[in-house]
Design an enzyme around this catalytic site. Structure first.
Site, short mmCIF file in Angstrom:
data_model
loop_
_atom_site.label_atom_id
_atom_site.label_comp_id
_atom_site.label_asym_id
_atom_site.label_seq_id
_atom_site.Cartn_x
_atom_site.Cartn_y
_atom_site.Cartn_z
N ASP A 234 27.00 40.43 28.83
CA ASP A 234 28.11 39.51 28.60
C ASP A 234 27.61 38.06 28.58
OD1 ASP A 234 30.69 38.80 27.99
OD2 ASP A 234 31.48 39.03 30.01
N HIS B 184 26.91 43.59 24.20
CA HIS B 184 27.93 42.55 24.42
C HIS B 184 27.32 41.33 25.09
CE1 HIS B 184 32.35 41.56 25.18
NE2 HIS B 184 31.68 40.56 25.74
N HIS C 112 37.90 41.80 23.23
CA HIS C 112 37.95 41.56 24.67
C HIS C 112 39.35 42.02 25.11
CE1 HIS C 112 34.40 39.14 24.08
NE2 HIS C 112 34.35 38.82 25.37
N GLU D 195 40.74 41.98 30.17
CA GLU D 195 39.73 41.50 31.13
C GLU D 195 40.44 40.65 32.18
OE1 GLU D 195 36.59 38.97 29.72
OE2 GLU D 195 35.40 39.26 31.52
N TRP E 3 30.52 31.34 32.86
CA TRP E 3 31.14 32.49 33.53
C TRP E 3 30.16 33.19 34.48
CZ3 TRP E 3 31.80 31.24 28.36
CH2 TRP E 3 33.11 30.89 28.00
N GLN F 243 38.21 32.83 21.09
CA GLN F 243 38.22 32.66 22.55
C GLN F 243 39.56 32.14 23.09
OE1 GLN F 243 35.28 32.49 25.33
NE2 GLN F 243 37.32 32.90 26.12
N HIS G 44 27.37 36.71 24.76
CA HIS G 44 27.86 35.49 24.09
C HIS G 44 26.66 34.54 23.96
CE1 HIS G 44 32.26 36.37 24.68
NE2 HIS G 44 31.71 37.24 25.52
FE FE2 Z 1 32.65 38.85 26.75
#
Ligand code: FE2
Length: 416
Positions: free
Chosen positions: A315, A63, A216, A219, A321, A158, A65
């Site tokens: 991630d 996982h 996702h 979360e 993030w 997203q 991005h």
């Molecule tokens: Fe993610």
């Protein structure tokens, strides 16, 4: 009788789960593992003494991005450290995306990962923008890196499937363009009803295009966020089971135990996979808490104890993030051991599996394509460690020194 000859023979290799003294030899012919045995009598054109170090299949990053990787601070820093400020910042940054920008950062990150023994990556691509630049970029990268990295791309809406008009069509188009899996973000849809509807839509699209699913899911620290049960129910009813993955599921850490126990039975019945991202969720979650402050990670230990397949991901690597990140899967496993309180020897070994064999299951690579057995592709790494406990304990200094041996020349050209 002449002695059997191989391309390469690795001597004195310690495999995962092996006892103190048990080591094996591994013979490789062309791109395939020809034999694994305590003592291989044949010779290799190249003989390599592994000296009892740990040999395992490559790390799997299940996982990440890649489209947002290496953008931390652009256009500004995430001051609150929350998921939602991250989404706002990314909303600004992605307006300036170009194919070249996405591809350059993705390939740089993949090289960083490959240099640390990762040969399989699943990346999400934000498909909420009409240009679909992130997706197009990652699909091109998937093709460009295929000789040294297996990349799966998830079409990830997203901003939600129903958050903006047109997102549903963009998701459909993304799958038509060749994304490997359908994504979603039900807890970020406008209403609970939209969230449920989005999960049903994801399963419908997966069936239409024969794709994997990676959502996702929940979360958020909201204990009322319960889309995981919807995902599990859809997996049971559709029979999609192990082709389905629920990523993050951090709200599971906040559910009351009565509900969590009931849910666990449904999850077992569903056979879906889980991905936890302990590096990022220990920092993103719990931001609205005073004290006690939640850990913000899903129930990794309990899912593992109940026989569910759990893998771990970074991630993010230096994005809105999470401004840190190294690409080293041992960092991720190391954090999981701490955050999930999995310090028993069997638990540490389980965390190592979560960045290797369990990740391979999540990516649905197939039994024939991953693992150290005769007949399988010669994809393996050698760690300068005695065993998986030693590898995780010394995570910062333990680097793989050999990868995809039969392609080592090509591989080196790619990552240097
Ligand atoms: Fe993610």
């Amino acid at each position: 009788m002449s002695e059997q000859k191989y391309s390469i023979v690795l001597r004195d290799c310690r495999l995962l789960g092996a006892g103190d003294r048990e080591t094996v030899d591994i013979a490789i012919e062309d791109d395939t593992i020809a034999a694994v045995s305590p003592r291989i009598s044949g010779l290799g054109d190249r003989e390599i003494d592994i000296k009892g170090k740990l040999v395992c299949p490559p790390f799997v990053e299940s996982h990440i991005h890649l489209d947002s990787a290496l953008t931390a601070g652009e256009p500004r820093w995430n001051q609150s450290g929350t998921l939602f400020e991250g989404i706002q910042i990314w909303g600004q940054r992605k307006q300036g995306l170009t194919l070249n920008d996405v591809k350059k950062r993705a390939i740089e990150t993949l090289r960083l990962q490959a240099s640390q023994g990762i040969l399989f990556v699943r990346s999400h691509a934000d498909v909420s923008e009409p240009t679909l630049t992130a997706l197009q970029g990652l699909l091109e990268v998937r093709e460009e890196v295929k000789d040294w990295m297996t990349l799966q791309v998830v079409a990830f809406p997203q901003d939600g499937i129903y958050g903006s008009p047109g997102n549903d069509k963009l998701l459909d188009k993304s799958l038509d363009m060749g994304a490997d899996a359908v994504g979603g973000i039900p807890h970020y849809e406008l209403t609970r009803e939209d969230g449920v509807k989005s999960v049903h839509r994801i399963f419908e699209l997966a069936e239409k295009y024969n794709k994997l699913i990676d959502i996702h899911c929940d979360e958020i620290d909201d204990e009322q966020s319960r889309f995981l049960e919807v995902v599990a129910a859809c997996a049971i009813r559709s029979g999609a089971g192990s082709r389905v993955t629920a990523s993050h599921t951090t709200a599971f850490g906040s559910y009351n135990n009565a509900y969590a126990f009931k849910l666990m039975g449904i999850l077992q019945k569903s056979g879906i996979n889980f991905i936890a991202n302990p590096l990022i969720n220990i920092t993103l979650q719990g931001r609205a808490d005073s004290y006690p402050k939640r850990r913000g990670v899903t129930r990794v230990k309990e899912l593992w104890q109940h026989g569910l397949n759990v893998s771990l991901g970074h991630d993010c690597v230096q994005d809105p993030w999470y401004s840190l990140g190294t690409g080293n899967m041992l960092d991720v496993a190391h954090m999981a051991v701490h955050v999930c309180q999995m310090t028993g020897m069997a638990e540490i070994a389980a965390c190592f599996n979560m960045v290797t064999v369990n990740g391979a299951k999540t990516l649905y690579l197939g039994d024939d394509n991953y693992g150290i057995d005769a007949g399988k592709p010669a994809n393996l790494i050698v760690l300068d460690a005695e065993d998986c406990y030693d590898a995780i304990r010394r995570n910062m200094s333990c680097k793989p020194f050999l990868a995809r041996v039969s392609l080592i020349k090509k591989f080196r050209n790619c990552i240097q």
